[in-house]
Motif scaffolding. Structure first.
Motif, mmCIF file in Angstrom:
data_model
loop_
_atom_site.group_PDB
_atom_site.id
_atom_site.type_symbol
_atom_site.label_atom_id
_atom_site.label_comp_id
_atom_site.label_asym_id
_atom_site.label_seq_id
_atom_site.Cartn_x
_atom_site.Cartn_y
_atom_site.Cartn_z
ATOM 1 N N TRP A 47 65.478 26.252 111.580
ATOM 2 C CA TRP A 47 64.331 27.051 111.808
ATOM 3 C C TRP A 47 63.929 27.557 110.334
ATOM 4 O O TRP A 47 62.780 27.542 109.782
ATOM 5 N N GLU A 48 65.049 28.111 109.634
ATOM 6 C CA GLU A 48 64.878 28.815 108.334
ATOM 7 C C GLU A 48 64.380 27.588 107.243
ATOM 8 O O GLU A 48 63.431 27.751 106.719
ATOM 9 N N ARG A 52 61.182 27.725 104.929
ATOM 10 C CA ARG A 52 61.333 28.141 103.417
ATOM 11 C C ARG A 52 61.109 27.090 102.454
ATOM 12 O O ARG A 52 61.031 27.270 101.214
ATOM 13 N N TRP A 53 61.701 25.858 102.805
ATOM 14 C CA TRP A 53 61.537 24.675 101.882
ATOM 15 C C TRP A 53 60.239 24.575 101.374
ATOM 16 O O TRP A 53 59.460 24.458 101.962
ATOM 17 N N ARG A 54 60.285 24.140 100.092
ATOM 18 C CA ARG A 54 59.034 24.171 99.399
ATOM 19 C C ARG A 54 58.953 22.722 98.553
ATOM 20 O O ARG A 54 57.880 22.663 97.762
ATOM 21 N N GLY A 61 60.896 29.224 99.363
ATOM 22 C CA GLY A 61 59.973 30.424 99.372
ATOM 23 C C GLY A 61 60.480 31.622 100.301
ATOM 24 O O GLY A 61 61.168 31.436 101.239
ATOM 25 N N ARG A 62 59.704 32.605 100.052
ATOM 26 C CA ARG A 62 60.185 33.724 100.857
ATOM 27 C C ARG A 62 59.608 33.818 102.129
ATOM 28 O O ARG A 62 60.043 34.136 103.175
ATOM 29 N N TYR A 63 58.290 33.228 102.345
ATOM 30 C CA TYR A 63 57.462 33.011 103.523
ATOM 31 C C TYR A 63 57.110 31.457 103.565
ATOM 32 O O TYR A 63 57.180 30.534 102.752
ATOM 33 N N PRO A 64 56.717 31.116 104.733
ATOM 34 C CA PRO A 64 56.282 29.705 104.902
ATOM 35 C C PRO A 64 55.374 29.027 103.806
ATOM 36 O O PRO A 64 55.294 28.015 103.531
ATOM 37 N N TRP A 65 54.547 30.035 103.368
ATOM 38 C CA TRP A 65 53.410 29.747 102.553
ATOM 39 C C TRP A 65 53.950 29.814 100.977
ATOM 40 O O TRP A 65 53.050 29.772 99.990
ATOM 41 N N GLY A 101 48.755 29.906 105.905
ATOM 42 C CA GLY A 101 49.921 30.353 106.383
ATOM 43 C C GLY A 101 50.999 29.186 106.497
ATOM 44 O O GLY A 101 52.104 29.585 106.864
ATOM 45 N N ARG A 102 50.505 28.091 106.512
ATOM 46 C CA ARG A 102 51.417 26.957 106.744
ATOM 47 C C ARG A 102 52.565 26.680 105.788
ATOM 48 O O ARG A 102 52.408 26.981 105.008
ATOM 49 N N SER A 103 53.569 26.141 106.442
ATOM 50 C CA SER A 103 54.754 25.742 105.619
ATOM 51 C C SER A 103 54.544 24.508 104.956
ATOM 52 O O SER A 103 53.524 23.963 105.267
ATOM 53 N N TRP A 104 55.610 24.274 103.979
ATOM 54 C CA TRP A 104 55.292 23.078 103.299
ATOM 55 C C TRP A 104 55.301 21.681 104.200
ATOM 56 O O TRP A 104 54.678 20.849 103.898
ATOM 57 N N PHE A 105 55.794 21.917 105.273
ATOM 58 C CA PHE A 105 55.964 20.865 106.432
ATOM 59 C C PHE A 105 54.693 20.748 107.190
ATOM 60 O O PHE A 105 54.405 19.890 108.064
ATOM 61 N N GLY A 106 53.935 21.777 106.960
ATOM 62 C CA GLY A 106 52.556 22.087 107.752
ATOM 63 C C GLY A 106 52.716 22.660 109.166
ATOM 64 O O GLY A 106 51.707 22.402 109.750
ATOM 65 N N ILE A 107 53.852 23.223 109.086
ATOM 66 C CA ILE A 107 53.913 24.009 110.544
ATOM 67 C C ILE A 107 53.170 25.392 110.581
ATOM 68 O O ILE A 107 53.218 26.190 109.545
ATOM 69 N N TYR A 108 52.182 25.618 111.706
ATOM 70 C CA TYR A 108 51.507 26.830 111.540
ATOM 71 C C TYR A 108 52.258 28.032 112.262
ATOM 72 O O TYR A 108 53.085 27.767 112.951
#
Length: 184
Positions: A47-48, A52-54, A61-65, A101-108
């Motif tokens: 999950w983390e 966090r992966w960029r 990252g500190r946050y998904p974005w 706010g999506r993650s690098w993987f595109g997760i909302y």
């Protein structure tokens, strides 16, 4: 009512809420649904990583974005366009809302909206000397691990590294889950 919490109800059974996350669900219910779907809950480390992966050439990252400037709850990092937190709506928001706010993987919605159950038991020392790949806490002191922060939670709880323990038999208005695919 949600686990006996007066005035707090699940919203996923209400009309017109089919595009909102499930809330007021305990760990056993989340696990059973994931199994029924042919998946599972992600480990805490998985999950983390997804939050966090960029990319291969960037720091986590500190946050998904992203967002690493200032304090953990800095308005420069967390705002209502990126995630639903701090009772701003007073409820969950739609799935796939807040695209910024999506993650690098595109997760909302990995930050805010609902805390998400993981497969791990809570272990306060889980990250003191973890294995090199995908650490997993298979036993604990009666608590499971939540990640992601919820709409009802404080701003610092939406950090990708924030860990929250919760009794597996409990549920709350800002606790839900996100299925993961089965291991390859």
């Amino acid at each position: 009512e949600c686990s006996g919490i007066v005035g707090k109800q699940n919203t996923w059974t209400q009309a017109g809420r089919d595009r909102y996350p499930v809330n007021c669900i305990d760990w056993q219910q989340a696990t059973a649904f994931c199994r029924w779907l042919g998946g599972r809950l992600p480990t805490e480390a998985q999950w983390e990583y997804s939050a966090r992966w960029r990319g291969p050439d960037a720091a986590a990252g500190r946050y998904p974005w992203g967002g690493a400037q200032g304090r953990y709850n800095s308005p420069a990092n967390i705002n209502l366009e990126l995630c639903n937190h701090g009772e701003s709506l007073g409820r969950t928001d739609r799935v796939c809302s807040r695209p910024g706010g999506r993650s690098w993987f595109g997760i909302y919605n990995q930050a805010g909206n609902v805390y998400e159950w993981t497969a791990d038991w809570y272990d306060a020392n889980a990250y003191s000397s973890p294995p090199a790949t995908d650490p997993f806490s298979s036993s604990g002191a009666g608590f499971r691990q939540l990640r992601g922060g919820g709409w009802f939670g404080p701003p610092f709880s939406v950090r990708g590294a924030y860990r929250c323990n919760f009794r597996p038999q409990d549920a709350d208005v800002d606790v839900g889950f996100r299925p993961a695919s089965p291991s390859p």
